[in-house]
Design an enzyme around this catalytic site. Structure first.
Site, short mmCIF file in Angstrom:
data_model
loop_
_atom_site.label_atom_id
_atom_site.label_comp_id
_atom_site.label_asym_id
_atom_site.label_seq_id
_atom_site.Cartn_x
_atom_site.Cartn_y
_atom_site.Cartn_z
CB SER A 119 98.41 10.53 21.02
OG SER A 119 97.54 11.26 21.85
CG ASP A 173 91.10 12.09 17.89
OD1 ASP A 173 90.74 12.09 19.08
OD2 ASP A 173 92.27 11.91 17.53
CG HIS A 204 93.05 9.59 20.24
ND1 HIS A 204 93.62 10.68 19.61
CD2 HIS A 204 93.97 9.17 21.15
CE1 HIS A 204 94.81 10.92 20.13
NE2 HIS A 204 95.05 10.00 21.05
#
Length: 231
Positions: A119, A173, A204
């Site tokens: 991320s 996601d 995610h």
């Protein structure tokens, strides 16, 4: 003043590590979140490896209502057209470059360093890998994107054009949309940087299948490097 407010977690799989694996956590997390990677990836080489999990500093995140939390840089929005914290991104990248330089002082040159992240940490890892001056063993970005995409190619050093890069992303996601992965993959290719994009039916997150694919990828990358006879 140092970028880091506390020392990174470090684990070595044996004496005199030959490789280093630096991993950057996501927004609001810390280095402890990925300590399980030591067991997961220790077998990608028969040589000893040092795992390094730095902690992002506590800072204000505009997107989260000004809350203070571990963050590699500030976030103003999630759309491609939203402004980005250019100074913060570059400051974080400079700090990670410093970590890589530290490994050279321990006998692990940059071309024996794997740099990756998840991320927001993955964004810093990718940006550092492609814009930094150091040739790396491999780069990894999971559920992430390339920040400052509109200008990252300015003065690109191209030292990692042939460095294997693994991109992993979930098609469901919603936090970092899959479209970001497609754009990042295309942008890297356009600028001569080889990258593999692996996609998974998930949100995610990180899946066991993705970890398995990454293990195969990194095992191959290090094996090819060793077969090339590099010290």
């Amino acid at each position: 003043m140092s970028f880091f407010e506390q020392p990174a977690l470090q684990y070595a799989t044996g004496p005199h590590p030959h490789y280093a694996f630096i991993w950057l956590h996501g927004l609001g997390a810390d280095g402890h979140d990925f300590a399980g990677f030591v067991e997961a990836f220790a077998g990608i080489t028969d040589k000893a490896m040092r795992f390094i999990f730095p902690h992002a500093p506590i800072q204000t995140v505009t997107l989260n209502g000004g809350a203070r939390m571990p963050a590699w840089f500030d976030l103003y929005g999630t759309r491609p057209e939203d402004p980005q914290d250019e100074a913060g991104i570059q400051h974080a990248a400079h700090a990670i470059t410093g970590l890589i330089k530290e490994q050279a002082g321990h006998g692990i040159p940059s071309d024996r360093v794997i740099l990756g992240g998840f991320s927001q940490g993955g964004a810093v890892a990718l940006y550092t890998a492609v814009t930094g001056p150091q040739h790396l063993a491999a780069g990894v970005g999971l559920s992430t994107y390339l920040p400052l995409a509109h200008r990252f190619a300015e003065g690109l050093p191209h030292v990692n054009d042939a460095t294997p890069v693994f991109l992993g992303h979930g098609t469901d996601d919603l936090m970092v949309p899959y479209a970001f992965a497609l754009k990042t993959h295309a942008l890297l290719g356009t600028n001569g940087i080889t990258a593999e994009l692996h996609t998974y039916p998930m949100a995610h997150d990180i899946s066991d299948t993705e970890i398995g694919d990454l293990k195969v990828f990194l095992t191959g990358a290090l094996a090819r490097r060793d077969l090339a006879g590099r010290p």
